[in-house]
Design a protein around this motif. Sequence first.
Motif, PDB file in Angstrom:
ATOM      1  N   LYS A 128      82.045  41.384  17.103  1.00 27.10           N
ATOM      2  CA  LYS A 128      80.918  42.313  17.200  1.00 27.10           C
ATOM      3  C   LYS A 128      79.700  41.597  17.782  1.00 27.10           C
ATOM      4  CE  LYS A 128      82.185  45.339  13.436  1.00 27.10           C
ATOM      5  NZ  LYS A 128      81.732  45.993  12.220  1.00 27.10           N
ATOM      6  N   PRO A 129      79.651  41.485  19.096  1.00 26.36           N
ATOM      7  CA  PRO A 129      78.482  40.818  19.669  1.00 26.36           C
ATOM      8  C   PRO A 129      77.232  41.676  19.481  1.00 26.36           C
ATOM      9  CG  PRO A 129      79.822  41.762  21.396  1.00 26.36           C
ATOM     10  CD  PRO A 129      80.560  41.970  20.099  1.00 26.36           C
ATOM     11  N   GLY A 130      76.122  41.040  19.396  1.00 22.94           N
ATOM     12  CA  GLY A 130      74.866  41.776  19.267  1.00 22.94           C
ATOM     13  C   GLY A 130      73.898  41.012  18.403  1.00 22.94           C
ATOM     14  N   ASN A 131      73.017  40.323  19.034  1.00 24.56           N
ATOM     15  CA  ASN A 131      72.038  39.532  18.306  1.00 24.56           C
ATOM     16  C   ASN A 131      70.637  39.930  18.744  1.00 24.56           C
ATOM     17  OD1 ASN A 131      70.991  37.665  16.586  1.00 24.56           O
ATOM     18  ND2 ASN A 131      71.578  35.886  17.774  1.00 24.56           N
ATOM     19  N   SER A 132      70.431  41.254  18.902  1.00 30.66           N
ATOM     20  CA  SER A 132      69.111  41.732  19.298  1.00 30.66           C
ATOM     21  C   SER A 132      68.936  43.180  18.852  1.00 30.66           C
ATOM     22  CB  SER A 132      68.930  41.630  20.813  1.00 30.66           C
ATOM     23  OG  SER A 132      69.822  42.488  21.464  1.00 30.66           O
ATOM     24  N   ALA A 133      67.694  43.627  18.871  1.00 29.75           N
ATOM     25  CA  ALA A 133      67.377  45.020  18.546  1.00 29.75           C
ATOM     26  C   ALA A 133      66.172  45.433  19.378  1.00 29.75           C
ATOM     27  CB  ALA A 133      67.083  45.181  17.057  1.00 29.75           C
ATOM     28  N   VAL A 134      66.120  46.717  19.724  1.00 29.58           N
ATOM     29  CA  VAL A 134      65.021  47.261  20.530  1.00 29.58           C
ATOM     30  C   VAL A 134      64.570  48.570  19.889  1.00 29.58           C
ATOM     31  CG1 VAL A 134      64.346  48.151  22.793  1.00 29.58           C
ATOM     32  CG2 VAL A 134      65.986  46.264  22.637  1.00 29.58           C
ATOM     33  N   ARG A 135      63.263  48.759  19.827  1.00 29.34           N
ATOM     34  CA  ARG A 135      62.686  50.022  19.363  1.00 29.34           C
ATOM     35  C   ARG A 135      61.515  50.366  20.264  1.00 29.34           C
ATOM     36  NH1 ARG A 135      63.191  51.957  13.738  1.00 29.34           N
ATOM     37  NH2 ARG A 135      65.030  50.935  12.930  1.00 29.34           N
ATOM     38  N   GLU A 136      61.345  51.659  20.476  1.00 28.67           N
ATOM     39  CA  GLU A 136      60.200  52.135  21.251  1.00 28.67           C
ATOM     40  C   GLU A 136      59.452  53.146  20.412  1.00 28.67           C
ATOM     41  OE1 GLU A 136      61.093  53.245  25.253  1.00 28.67           O
ATOM     42  OE2 GLU A 136      62.338  51.466  25.570  1.00 28.67           O
ATOM     43  N   VAL A 137      58.126  52.966  20.325  1.00 30.30           N
ATOM     44  CA  VAL A 137      57.292  53.866  19.538  1.00 30.30           C
ATOM     45  C   VAL A 137      56.021  54.194  20.314  1.00 30.30           C
ATOM     46  CG1 VAL A 137      58.136  53.030  17.305  1.00 30.30           C
ATOM     47  CG2 VAL A 137      56.120  51.986  18.322  1.00 30.30           C
ATOM     48  N   THR A 138      55.402  55.275  19.933  1.00 29.62           N
ATOM     49  CA  THR A 138      54.124  55.691  20.500  1.00 29.62           C
ATOM     50  C   THR A 138      53.095  55.700  19.382  1.00 29.62           C
ATOM     51  OG1 THR A 138      55.247  57.047  22.137  1.00 29.62           O
ATOM     52  CG2 THR A 138      52.936  57.529  21.748  1.00 29.62           C
ATOM     53  N   LEU A 139      51.942  55.109  19.654  1.00 29.25           N
ATOM     54  CA  LEU A 139      50.853  55.090  18.672  1.00 29.25           C
ATOM     55  C   LEU A 139      49.659  55.871  19.201  1.00 29.25           C
ATOM     56  CD1 LEU A 139      50.709  51.354  17.502  1.00 29.25           C
ATOM     57  CD2 LEU A 139      51.678  53.293  16.286  1.00 29.25           C
ATOM     58  N   PRO A 140      49.008  56.650  18.344  1.00 31.58           N
ATOM     59  CA  PRO A 140      47.835  57.415  18.784  1.00 31.58           C
ATOM     60  C   PRO A 140      46.558  56.572  18.764  1.00 31.58           C
ATOM     61  CG  PRO A 140      48.339  57.962  16.522  1.00 31.58           C
ATOM     62  CD  PRO A 140      49.389  56.989  16.971  1.00 31.58           C
ATOM     63  N   VAL A 141      46.631  55.393  19.366  1.00 27.41           N
ATOM     64  CA  VAL A 141      45.470  54.506  19.475  1.00 27.41           C
ATOM     65  C   VAL A 141      45.432  53.933  20.884  1.00 27.41           C
ATOM     66  CG1 VAL A 141      45.453  53.894  17.014  1.00 27.41           C
ATOM     67  CG2 VAL A 141      46.728  52.484  18.615  1.00 27.41           C
ATOM     68  N   PRO A 142      44.251  53.557  21.384  1.00 27.68           N
ATOM     69  CA  PRO A 142      44.169  52.937  22.713  1.00 27.68           C
ATOM     70  C   PRO A 142      44.924  51.605  22.736  1.00 27.68           C
ATOM     71  CG  PRO A 142      41.994  53.582  21.923  1.00 27.68           C
ATOM     72  CD  PRO A 142      42.930  53.745  20.782  1.00 27.68           C
ATOM     73  N   PRO A 143      45.364  51.160  23.902  1.00 26.05           N
ATOM     74  CA  PRO A 143      46.119  49.910  23.993  1.00 26.05           C
ATOM     75  C   PRO A 143      45.403  48.686  23.412  1.00 26.05           C
ATOM     76  CG  PRO A 143      46.309  51.116  26.033  1.00 26.05           C
ATOM     77  CD  PRO A 143      45.306  51.850  25.192  1.00 26.05           C
ATOM     78  N   GLY A 144      44.100  48.597  23.598  1.00 24.16           N
ATOM     79  CA  GLY A 144      43.365  47.458  23.035  1.00 24.16           C
ATOM     80  C   GLY A 144      43.475  47.392  21.518  1.00 24.16           C
ATOM     81  N   VAL A 145      43.407  48.544  20.883  1.00 24.92           N
ATOM     82  CA  VAL A 145      43.552  48.614  19.428  1.00 24.92           C
ATOM     83  C   VAL A 145      44.993  48.302  19.041  1.00 24.92           C
ATOM     84  CG1 VAL A 145      43.413  50.137  17.413  1.00 24.92           C
ATOM     85  CG2 VAL A 145      41.658  50.256  19.203  1.00 24.92           C
ATOM     86  N   ALA A 146      45.951  48.791  19.823  1.00 20.18           N
ATOM     87  CA  ALA A 146      47.364  48.521  19.542  1.00 20.18           C
ATOM     88  C   ALA A 146      47.652  47.021  19.609  1.00 20.18           C
ATOM     89  CB  ALA A 146      48.250  49.284  20.519  1.00 20.18           C
ATOM     90  N   VAL A 147      47.074  46.340  20.596  1.00 15.92           N
ATOM     91  CA  VAL A 147      47.253  44.886  20.719  1.00 15.92           C
ATOM     92  C   VAL A 147      46.723  44.190  19.462  1.00 15.92           C
ATOM     93  CG1 VAL A 147      46.515  42.822  21.975  1.00 15.92           C
ATOM     94  CG2 VAL A 147      47.224  44.852  23.237  1.00 15.92           C
ATOM     95  N   GLN A 148      45.532  44.568  19.020  1.00 16.45           N
ATOM     96  CA  GLN A 148      44.958  43.966  17.810  1.00 16.45           C
ATOM     97  C   GLN A 148      45.813  44.239  16.583  1.00 16.45           C
ATOM     98  OE1 GLN A 148      41.016  45.606  17.749  1.00 16.45           O
ATOM     99  NE2 GLN A 148      40.242  44.149  19.269  1.00 16.45           N
ATOM    100  N   LEU A 149      46.357  45.454  16.469  1.00 10.64           N
ATOM    101  CA  LEU A 149      47.208  45.800  15.330  1.00 10.64           C
ATOM    102  C   LEU A 149      48.498  44.974  15.329  1.00 10.64           C
ATOM    103  CD1 LEU A 149      46.839  49.691  15.223  1.00 10.64           C
ATOM    104  CD2 LEU A 149      46.128  48.085  13.436  1.00 10.64           C
TER     105      LEU A 149
END
Length: 140
Positions: free
Chosen positions: A24-45
Amino acid sequence: MLRILLVIVLMGWLALPVAALTLKPGNSAVREVTLPVPPGVAVQLVQESLRVWPRGELLKTRYEDRDPAGPHWIVKGLSRTNFFKFEDDIEVDITADPGDAGVSHLRLVSVGRQGEYDFGGNDRNLKELLKTLEGLRDRS
């Protein structure tokens, strides 16, 4: 003769988990989410989440403006397992929503440095990091 037989059986038994890992190969995970904040705030979070998350560590953040899809921030971090201290690389790519500057898209990736299978550890990393991030966002 009995010792040789015992050694052969023991070696076969110890090799079983190694064979199971390669199936069972697989040593990674990916998730995509959307946040209702500007990118600058998202970076700080994201940065603060990696600092306060008990298994996390913030490594670096960089801004890229050469991508044809638009500017984005990349936050790199590290996660360590509690007992064995295995390390997983965490990368969060943050972009602004093209239609709404107050919304950010995050693509989170966790990749293990050791082994070929993670037993769900990378997915757990992303779940815990997102839970920490949401807790910080709700407090602010």
